[in-house]
Design a protein around this motif. Structure first.
Motif, PDB file in Angstrom:
ATOM      1  N   LYS A  10     -13.256 -47.442 -22.329  1.00 32.45           N
ATOM      2  CA  LYS A  10     -14.395 -48.039 -21.631  1.00 32.45           C
ATOM      3  C   LYS A  10     -15.327 -46.932 -21.152  1.00 32.45           C
ATOM      4  O   LYS A  10     -14.875 -45.823 -20.836  1.00 32.45           O
ATOM      5  N   ILE A  15     -24.838 -45.033 -11.187  1.00 33.68           N
ATOM      6  CA  ILE A  15     -26.183 -44.555 -10.825  1.00 33.68           C
ATOM      7  C   ILE A  15     -26.184 -44.298  -9.317  1.00 33.68           C
ATOM      8  O   ILE A  15     -25.998 -45.225  -8.528  1.00 33.68           O
ATOM      9  N   ASP A  77      -9.873 -50.488 -15.000  1.00 33.67           N
ATOM     10  CA  ASP A  77     -10.090 -51.277 -13.778  1.00 33.67           C
ATOM     11  C   ASP A  77      -9.738 -50.478 -12.531  1.00 33.67           C
ATOM     12  O   ASP A  77     -10.446 -50.521 -11.522  1.00 33.67           O
ATOM     13  N   PHE A  80     -12.430 -47.856 -12.045  1.00 36.13           N
ATOM     14  CA  PHE A  80     -13.666 -48.534 -11.605  1.00 36.13           C
ATOM     15  C   PHE A  80     -13.613 -48.773 -10.093  1.00 36.13           C
ATOM     16  O   PHE A  80     -14.564 -48.488  -9.372  1.00 36.13           O
ATOM     17  N   GLU A  81     -12.496 -49.275  -9.646  1.00 36.02           N
ATOM     18  CA  GLU A  81     -12.336 -49.565  -8.218  1.00 36.02           C
ATOM     19  C   GLU A  81     -12.307 -48.277  -7.388  1.00 36.02           C
ATOM     20  O   GLU A  81     -12.900 -48.207  -6.312  1.00 36.02           O
ATOM     21  N   PHE A  84     -15.817 -47.102  -7.025  1.00 32.22           N
ATOM     22  CA  PHE A  84     -16.596 -47.981  -6.145  1.00 32.22           C
ATOM     23  C   PHE A  84     -16.519 -47.512  -4.690  1.00 32.22           C
ATOM     24  O   PHE A  84     -17.525 -47.480  -3.984  1.00 32.22           O
ATOM     25  N   LEU A  96     -25.430 -48.199  -8.067  1.00 34.15           N
ATOM     26  CA  LEU A  96     -24.976 -49.287  -8.938  1.00 34.15           C
ATOM     27  C   LEU A  96     -24.012 -48.704  -9.960  1.00 34.15           C
ATOM     28  O   LEU A  96     -24.178 -47.562 -10.386  1.00 34.15           O
ATOM     29  N   MET A  97     -23.006 -49.469 -10.329  1.00 34.70           N
ATOM     30  CA  MET A  97     -22.108 -49.005 -11.390  1.00 34.70           C
ATOM     31  C   MET A  97     -21.779 -50.155 -12.324  1.00 34.70           C
ATOM     32  O   MET A  97     -21.801 -51.310 -11.926  1.00 34.70           O
ATOM     33  N   PHE A  98     -21.513 -49.813 -13.581  1.00 39.21           N
ATOM     34  CA  PHE A  98     -21.151 -50.864 -14.531  1.00 39.21           C
ATOM     35  C   PHE A  98     -20.230 -50.305 -15.609  1.00 39.21           C
ATOM     36  O   PHE A  98     -20.157 -49.102 -15.828  1.00 39.21           O
ATOM     37  N   GLN A  99     -19.512 -51.232 -16.240  1.00 42.00           N
ATOM     38  CA  GLN A  99     -18.509 -50.854 -17.243  1.00 42.00           C
ATOM     39  C   GLN A  99     -18.811 -51.539 -18.571  1.00 42.00           C
ATOM     40  O   GLN A  99     -19.115 -52.726 -18.607  1.00 42.00           O
ATOM     41  N   GLN A 100     -18.721 -50.765 -19.657  1.00 44.19           N
ATOM     42  CA  GLN A 100     -19.014 -51.306 -20.986  1.00 44.19           C
ATOM     43  C   GLN A 100     -17.885 -50.982 -21.955  1.00 44.19           C
ATOM     44  O   GLN A 100     -17.239 -49.931 -21.834  1.00 44.19           O
ATOM     45  N   PRO A 101     -17.664 -51.848 -22.932  1.00 45.64           N
ATOM     46  CA  PRO A 101     -16.636 -51.556 -23.941  1.00 45.64           C
ATOM     47  C   PRO A 101     -17.142 -50.530 -24.949  1.00 45.64           C
ATOM     48  O   PRO A 101     -18.339 -50.448 -25.211  1.00 45.64           O
TER      49      PRO A 101
END
Lengths: 117, 131
Positions: A10, A15, A77, A80-81, A84, A96-101
């Motif tokens: 992932k 940002i 996951d 990601f946490e 955060f 802001l943060m986001f996850q992509q495959p």
């Protein structure tokens, strides 16, 4: 070398507002606490409605640091946490943060040498 | 220990557009008019179409701006279309744009917005999660 499709990965993008050194601190934590080494920082300008300078009007620009991290799917996951809270995304104007495959990745291994400061 | 809550946004997409330097602000403004909240912009150097268009490759700016916009999936078509029209992507050399899937996103979301969405229907994309 063929791309590694067997172990899905992932891409996590974070940002962050520039100026507080949060990107560098986050990278240190990711590398030394989480064992992630596919981390990059780049710079951008951000435009948003809800910036700290929004009273000056829509489209206010501010400097950003963008951290990109490639992690294994099984750890995504959890990391990601971790990010955060570690990057203080959960605060106003925290970013802001986001996850992509990702479809395929290559291995990135570092030589077994001590790290310089 | 105090309860911590991470609000995860699903049903969002990432629009990335590469345009000639100096055009990004106009595109971001039009994306905001179409519903986008914000964007990040960074610089890049492009090649390809510039070498084929115009006299001595001067017609197309080699310096590029790369725009990244996170939008909810129900707004993505509208924002994409607005960017396409404003950015004149149907003209050769003006740029290139694509949408990539986002599995989840997270940011600070104020209590009043959370409460507003808590009363929304089941298709609510906000999923508060206690950790």
């Amino acid at each position: 070398m063929l791309p590694d499709r067997a172990n899905p990965h992932k891409l996590i993008t974070i940002i962050l507002p520039k100026g507080k050194g949060r990107a560098k601190a986050l990278v240190q934590q990711l590398v030394f606490d989480c064992g992630v080494n596919r981390v990059n920082i780049n710079h951008a300008r951000g435009l948003g409605r809800l910036t700290p300078l929004q009273h000056r009007g829509v489209g206010e620009s501010s400097e950003k640091e963008i951290v990109t991290v490639v992690v294994e799917e099984s750890k995504a996951d959890e990391i990601f946490e971790f990010i955060f809270y570690a990057a203080e995304i959960n605060r106003p104007h925290g970013g802001l943060m986001f996850q992509q495959p990702l479809l395929a990745t290559t291995l990135f291994s570092l030589p077994d040498e001590p790290e310089e400061d | 220990m105090a309860k911590r809550e991470m609000v995860v946004l699903t049903d969002v997409s990432l629009i990335t557009a590469i345009v000639q330097r100096g055009k990004a602000d106009l595109l971001v403004r039009s994306a905001q008019e179409a519903g986008a909240q914000g964007a990040s912009i960074h610089y890049a150097h492009g090649r390809g179409v510039r070498e084929r268009l115009g006299v001595w490759g001067l017609a197309v700016e080699a310096e590029k701006e790369v725009i990244n916009i996170i939008v909810s999936s129900d707004q993505v078509d509208r924002v994409f279309e607005r960017l396409y029209v404003v950015g004149e992507f149907d003209t050769p050399g003006m740029g290139f744009m694509w949408v990539t899937p986002v599995e989840k996103a997270a940011s600070f979301i104020s209590e009043d917005i959370l409460e507003k969405f808590a009363h929304a229907d089941r298709r609510n994309p906000l999923k508060p999660r206690s950790v």
